[in-house]
Design a protein around this motif. Structure first.
Motif, short mmCIF file in Angstrom:
data_model
loop_
_atom_site.label_atom_id
_atom_site.label_comp_id
_atom_site.label_asym_id
_atom_site.label_seq_id
_atom_site.Cartn_x
_atom_site.Cartn_y
_atom_site.Cartn_z
N ALA A 136 7.52 -11.36 14.13
CA ALA A 136 6.56 -11.65 15.19
C ALA A 136 6.14 -13.12 15.21
O ALA A 136 5.50 -13.58 16.16
N ASP A 137 6.51 -13.88 14.18
CA ASP A 137 6.03 -15.24 14.01
C ASP A 137 6.96 -16.28 14.65
O ASP A 137 8.13 -16.02 14.92
N VAL A 138 6.39 -17.47 14.85
CA VAL A 138 7.15 -18.62 15.34
C VAL A 138 6.99 -19.75 14.34
O VAL A 138 5.87 -20.13 13.98
N ALA A 139 8.11 -20.29 13.86
CA ALA A 139 8.10 -21.39 12.90
C ALA A 139 8.50 -22.68 13.61
O ALA A 139 9.55 -22.75 14.23
N ILE A 140 7.64 -23.69 13.52
CA ILE A 140 7.91 -25.00 14.12
C ILE A 140 8.02 -26.01 12.98
O ILE A 140 7.03 -26.32 12.32
#
Length: 317
Positions: free
Chosen positions: A127-131
């Protein structure tokens, strides 16, 4: 790497007049903006993908080391007061930890094992977004952190200033900022840093707008955590509603400081009704207003005899 290469253009910069040095560095800032503009399609694509993923209720995870890491952390930290982004949905992973925000931590950016452990310990998932941001695109900590997040199912966004580097190859969405060599060779706090800062700003702002945290060009999810932001909430609500200061203050008090909820209360809707509409609209104020309007129209129609029914009775009589 282009960001490390000395440029013949600046080889004698220490001999130049101060005005010439400043002009050259200003020129570099314009080049940074041009690099961001060239990356417009990649930034847009990444932003839309981030918005879709965050609808699952996951977190924004910023990761980096050194200057790039500090820029990433800064962008993430500003989302809470500006857009009301929940603290529990924000994760900032900086090589060397908090100490590295103010000073260089020896060898921190080389700690691949620490990066993997941080990703595991914080349970980064689908569910996460890594930038991840790194001017070189090769920083071991940042590359390892993004790789671990991607392997755990997170959406991986990579921002770098060198083409075809490991960070960009690991990313689901790669944003290459072609800023070239610096006026001071290797000092990526200069135009590379400017391009990163602008990109992060554009990316996060686009996502917050798409998630309904901006209405009519105003930050309607602002967190009034100090007197200045309380006054900003009041000004926003006054502009949107056209109501007097006393009405605005009362509505904000009833709404617990929520500008969106206070605005709907000032339209004459009940607190429970307004909150339910905002929940159904995923926080989008325009959608919530439309939902409430449709509900009231349906309720009004339900209290009136239908024209077709009247005609049928008249014909029968």
């Amino acid at each position: 790497m282009e960001t490390e290469r000395p440029s013949p253009r600046y080889c004698n910069i220490d001999l130049w007049e101060p005005a010439e040095i400043l002009e050259a560095m200003i020129e570099g800032q314009f080049a940074a903006v041009a690099a961001v503009r060239a990356a417009h399609p990649a930034i847009e694509s990444a932003g839309l993908a981030i918005e879709r993923r965050l609808k699952r209720g996951g977190r924004l995870v910023y990761m980096g080391a050194g200057t790039s890491g500090r820029l990433a952390v800064q962008d993430g930290a500003e989302l809470m007061p500006t857009f009301g982004w929940p603290e529990e949905r924000l994760l900032l992973l900086m090589a060397g930890g908090k100490n590295a925000l103010l000073q260089a931590v020896e060898g921190a950016e080389d700690q691949e094992a620490q990066a993997v452990e941080l990703a595991r310990r914080n349970a980064i998932g689908p569910a996460d977004v890594a930038i991840a941001v790194a001017a070189s695109g090769t920083t071991p900590f940042t590359v390892a952190c993004l790789r671990a997040a991607k392997e755990a199912g997170a959406l991986a966004i990579g921002v770098a200033n060198n083409r075809d580097t490991p960070l960009l190859k690991e990313a689901d969405h790669a944003i290459f900022l072609d800023t070239g060599p610096e006026a001071i060779a290797g000092s990526t706090r200069m135009k590379a840093g400017t391009a990163q800062r602008i990109t992060l700003l554009l990316l996060s702002s686009l996502v917050m707008i798409a998630l309904g945290r901006v209405y009519d060009g105003l930050m309607v999810d602002v967190q009034a955590s100090n007197k200045k932001l309380v006054r900003r909430s009041e000004r926003i609500l006054s502009r949107l509603s056209g109501r007097c200061h006393e009405d605005v203050q009362e509505a904000l008090c009833r709404a617990g400081g929520s500008v969106k909820l206070a605005f709907l209360l000032l339209q004459g809707y009940g607190c429970d009704e307004a909150q339910a509409a905002l929940d159904r609209a995923d926080g989008h104020l325009r959608r919530a207003m439309s939902l409430i309007g449709e509900f009231h129209e349906d309720a009004l129609e339900g209290t009136q005899p239908s024209t077709s029914g009247s005609r049928a009775r008249a014909t029968h009589e």
